[in-house]
Design a protein around this motif. Sequence first.
Motif, mmCIF file in Angstrom:
data_model
loop_
_atom_site.group_PDB
_atom_site.id
_atom_site.type_symbol
_atom_site.label_atom_id
_atom_site.label_comp_id
_atom_site.label_asym_id
_atom_site.label_seq_id
_atom_site.Cartn_x
_atom_site.Cartn_y
_atom_site.Cartn_z
ATOM 1 N N TYR A 295 37.850 -23.516 -38.316
ATOM 2 C CA TYR A 295 36.956 -24.257 -37.169
ATOM 3 C C TYR A 295 36.268 -23.378 -36.264
ATOM 4 C CZ TYR A 295 35.661 -26.787 -33.150
ATOM 5 O OH TYR A 295 34.885 -27.377 -32.210
ATOM 6 N N ASN A 296 37.026 -22.475 -35.812
ATOM 7 C CA ASN A 296 36.331 -21.447 -34.828
ATOM 8 C C ASN A 296 35.291 -20.411 -35.539
ATOM 9 O OD1 ASN A 296 37.471 -22.211 -32.356
ATOM 10 N ND2 ASN A 296 39.503 -20.951 -32.775
ATOM 11 N N HIS A 297 35.684 -20.180 -36.721
ATOM 12 C CA HIS A 297 34.704 -19.337 -37.399
ATOM 13 C C HIS A 297 33.116 -20.294 -37.552
ATOM 14 C CE1 HIS A 297 37.000 -15.756 -38.049
ATOM 15 N NE2 HIS A 297 37.901 -16.420 -38.881
ATOM 16 N N ALA A 298 33.581 -21.362 -38.013
ATOM 17 C CA ALA A 298 32.300 -22.242 -38.096
ATOM 18 C C ALA A 298 31.533 -22.432 -37.075
ATOM 19 C CB ALA A 298 32.627 -23.614 -38.843
ATOM 20 N N LYS A 299 32.224 -22.634 -35.792
ATOM 21 C CA LYS A 299 31.507 -22.825 -34.615
ATOM 22 C C LYS A 299 30.999 -21.433 -34.007
ATOM 23 C CE LYS A 299 32.900 -23.886 -29.788
ATOM 24 N NZ LYS A 299 33.725 -24.388 -28.827
ATOM 25 N N ALA B 167 23.368 -29.733 -35.515
ATOM 26 C CA ALA B 167 24.055 -30.346 -36.796
ATOM 27 C C ALA B 167 25.049 -29.501 -37.256
ATOM 28 C CB ALA B 167 22.882 -30.531 -37.767
ATOM 29 N N VAL B 168 25.088 -28.138 -37.170
ATOM 30 C CA VAL B 168 25.751 -27.248 -37.745
ATOM 31 C C VAL B 168 27.415 -27.293 -36.814
ATOM 32 C CG1 VAL B 168 26.791 -24.612 -37.776
ATOM 33 C CG2 VAL B 168 24.355 -25.581 -38.445
ATOM 34 N N LEU B 169 27.190 -27.447 -35.470
ATOM 35 C CA LEU B 169 28.205 -27.632 -34.801
ATOM 36 C C LEU B 169 29.107 -28.810 -35.140
ATOM 37 C CD1 LEU B 169 30.088 -26.261 -32.525
ATOM 38 C CD2 LEU B 169 28.882 -27.355 -30.759
ATOM 39 N N ILE B 170 28.368 -30.104 -35.174
ATOM 40 C CA ILE B 170 28.682 -31.364 -35.498
ATOM 41 C C ILE B 170 29.563 -31.482 -36.591
ATOM 42 C CG2 ILE B 170 28.206 -33.730 -35.932
ATOM 43 C CD1 ILE B 170 25.839 -33.299 -34.069
ATOM 44 N N CYS B 171 28.785 -30.643 -37.769
ATOM 45 C CA CYS B 171 29.661 -30.714 -39.180
ATOM 46 C C CYS B 171 30.897 -29.783 -38.887
ATOM 47 C CB CYS B 171 28.686 -29.962 -40.041
ATOM 48 S SG CYS B 171 27.441 -31.331 -40.659
ATOM 49 N N ALA B 172 30.905 -29.017 -38.283
ATOM 50 C CA ALA B 172 32.005 -27.982 -37.905
ATOM 51 C C ALA B 172 33.169 -28.830 -37.439
ATOM 52 C CB ALA B 172 31.859 -26.843 -37.215
ATOM 53 N N TRP B 173 32.721 -29.539 -36.394
ATOM 54 C CA TRP B 173 33.666 -30.483 -35.524
ATOM 55 C C TRP B 173 34.316 -31.383 -36.538
ATOM 56 C CZ3 TRP B 173 33.587 -35.550 -34.141
ATOM 57 C CH2 TRP B 173 34.864 -35.866 -33.170
ATOM 58 N N ARG C 196 37.620 -29.510 -37.496
ATOM 59 C CA ARG C 196 38.539 -29.583 -36.306
ATOM 60 C C ARG C 196 40.037 -29.854 -36.254
ATOM 61 N NH1 ARG C 196 41.057 -28.219 -32.946
ATOM 62 N NH2 ARG C 196 41.019 -28.502 -30.630
ATOM 63 N N GLN C 197 40.219 -30.943 -37.041
ATOM 64 C CA GLN C 197 41.533 -31.375 -37.332
ATOM 65 C C GLN C 197 42.520 -30.773 -38.108
ATOM 66 O OE1 GLN C 197 41.079 -35.583 -37.967
ATOM 67 N NE2 GLN C 197 40.859 -36.234 -35.821
ATOM 68 N N ALA C 198 41.750 -30.280 -39.406
ATOM 69 C CA ALA C 198 42.422 -29.465 -40.515
ATOM 70 C C ALA C 198 42.794 -28.073 -39.989
ATOM 71 C CB ALA C 198 41.654 -29.744 -41.944
ATOM 72 N N TYR C 199 42.050 -27.454 -39.259
ATOM 73 C CA TYR C 199 42.165 -26.135 -38.849
ATOM 74 C C TYR C 199 42.060 -26.154 -37.322
ATOM 75 C CZ TYR C 199 41.235 -25.483 -43.902
ATOM 76 O OH TYR C 199 41.479 -25.436 -45.294
ATOM 77 N N PRO C 200 42.975 -26.575 -36.731
ATOM 78 C CA PRO C 200 42.902 -26.173 -35.310
ATOM 79 C C PRO C 200 42.818 -24.700 -34.714
ATOM 80 C CG PRO C 200 45.003 -26.909 -35.927
ATOM 81 C CD PRO C 200 44.169 -27.020 -37.027
ATOM 82 N N SER C 201 42.232 -24.444 -33.608
ATOM 83 C CA SER C 201 42.187 -23.145 -33.131
ATOM 84 C C SER C 201 43.353 -22.319 -33.208
ATOM 85 C CB SER C 201 41.732 -23.327 -31.809
ATOM 86 O OG SER C 201 41.300 -21.960 -31.331
ATOM 87 N N SER C 202 43.353 -21.179 -33.704
ATOM 88 C CA SER C 202 44.790 -20.320 -33.861
ATOM 89 C C SER C 202 44.356 -19.003 -33.466
ATOM 90 C CB SER C 202 45.056 -20.139 -35.206
ATOM 91 O OG SER C 202 44.305 -19.496 -36.049
ATOM 92 N N HIS C 203 42.946 -18.484 -33.301
ATOM 93 C CA HIS C 203 42.884 -17.288 -33.068
ATOM 94 C C HIS C 203 43.355 -16.143 -33.886
ATOM 95 C CE1 HIS C 203 41.421 -18.907 -29.082
ATOM 96 N NE2 HIS C 203 40.558 -19.235 -29.760
ATOM 97 N N ALA C 204 43.695 -16.486 -35.105
ATOM 98 C CA ALA C 204 44.650 -15.706 -35.901
ATOM 99 C C ALA C 204 43.389 -14.814 -36.972
ATOM 100 C CB ALA C 204 45.649 -16.115 -36.787
ATOM 101 N N LEU C 205 42.272 -14.966 -36.780
ATOM 102 C CA LEU C 205 41.296 -14.352 -37.658
ATOM 103 C C LEU C 205 41.224 -14.932 -39.099
ATOM 104 C CD1 LEU C 205 38.828 -12.522 -37.713
ATOM 105 C CD2 LEU C 205 40.363 -10.868 -38.577
ATOM 106 N N LEU C 206 42.287 -14.846 -39.702
ATOM 107 C CA LEU C 206 42.256 -15.378 -41.277
ATOM 108 C C LEU C 206 42.234 -16.747 -41.782
ATOM 109 C CD1 LEU C 206 44.637 -12.651 -42.654
ATOM 110 C CD2 LEU C 206 42.356 -12.520 -42.564
ATOM 111 N N ASP C 207 42.804 -17.582 -40.827
ATOM 112 C CA ASP C 207 42.835 -19.031 -41.223
ATOM 113 C C ASP C 207 42.038 -19.908 -40.032
ATOM 114 O OD1 ASP C 207 44.702 -18.512 -39.191
ATOM 115 O OD2 ASP C 207 46.440 -19.834 -40.008
ATOM 116 N N ASP C 208 41.344 -19.185 -39.197
ATOM 117 C CA ASP C 208 40.699 -20.142 -38.087
ATOM 118 C C ASP C 208 39.174 -20.443 -38.530
ATOM 119 O OD1 ASP C 208 41.007 -20.789 -35.765
ATOM 120 O OD2 ASP C 208 40.184 -19.079 -34.677
#
Length: 405
Positions: free
Chosen positions: A217-221, A193-199, A203-215
């Motif tokens: 979706y990746n942080h939630a995942k 459920a946590v992963l589904i909510c994050a996605w 997912r669309q608003a914050y695509p993966s960037s690996h920039a730490l500060l604005d990432d």
Amino acid sequence: MTTLTDNRRYDLDWLRTLAFGLLILYHIGMYYVADWGWHIKSDSSSTMLQNLMILTNPWRMSLLFFISAMALALAQQRSRRLSLFSLRSNRLLIPLLTGMFIVVVPQVYFEALAQQLIEPGFISFWWQYINPNTTLLPEHHSPIGLLTWNHLWFLPYLWCYSALVLLTAPLLNALAGSLQPLSGRIALLLAMAVLICAWYFLRQAYPSSHALLDDWYNHAKYFGVFIAGYLFALQGNWWRSVIVFRRWFLLAAIACYSLIIADRNGLFDSLPPAFGESVSGRLLVGVVLALNHWGWILALLGYAGRYLNRPANAWDKQGKVLHYANNAILPWYMLHQTLIIVFAVWLKALALPVAVEASLLIVLTCVGCWAGYELVKRFWLSRWLFGLKVRLPAVKAEYATPVTR
């Protein structure tokens, strides 16, 4: 609380080693797929290889975060939190800085060279790269100029998650105790459920960037996975259940992967477009992605727990391999992508058949990582810079401070 924390978990050591080995192969594969951006690209591409890489793409890094959190939970039962924080800081932040200022530089250089954005000259480029006020490649600047961590993004994320977990460890340990009566099925549904909510929401608003500060979706995942791994390590009943039901997790993972590949190859194109944008359609996709993600992680954890959790004798072949891997894994991780890019640039000029080129690229990368580690481990300064245990040089007797009474 029932735990499985009395002895070292050799299955986690093996899983970490295999996951990082898979990461090396994955990054070599990135050179040969057309649809995904990477630093440099081969003139040859393979759809079949891309489909195979999709097998591991959704869960590969999650597995590493999950294992790292489990190791942290187990280590906390033997060490103080402050000691663990100091250890992780030293073994994550120092290698990160080493990677950013030294190891990653050829990746940025050859990428810019391939795009004809700079003139040849590595040393002059490096001086511009470490200069935070450089005017070179302004469109590629971060807040600190051209400095970047590229594939080493895992290190700052892991450090941040570890620091947060160690800070809140008393609360998490209490939560782990209260979760003891909870069945593994309910725990799995909550993790999904946590992963589904994050996605669904990020997912669309914050695509993966690996920039730490604005990432976000990746942080939630990944932070969700990290917390799950920490709690999982403290639940002996969950761990045993995963081992017992490993075949079912594997079957579910294979089924979901098959659906993902079928969708990518147009099998569901006949469905109305509105269905894919509807709430029910997106939730259905989210369920498949979450079950695929957790199915592979738990299947691998179950099979590793069943077959790999055996003490490794330091003198037998298996023990030597595991001992080497536990020590070499961080330098190999730091070096591998730079070596892939350097060797790929060299091999591309030879115009070899793609099968020969790819095989050589794998061999050269592994040999380069082995040679790099052999060099790094011989000097205390390089050991410290690459996150290895350090023994400071002994002070010679003639320079030692005399003892006075």
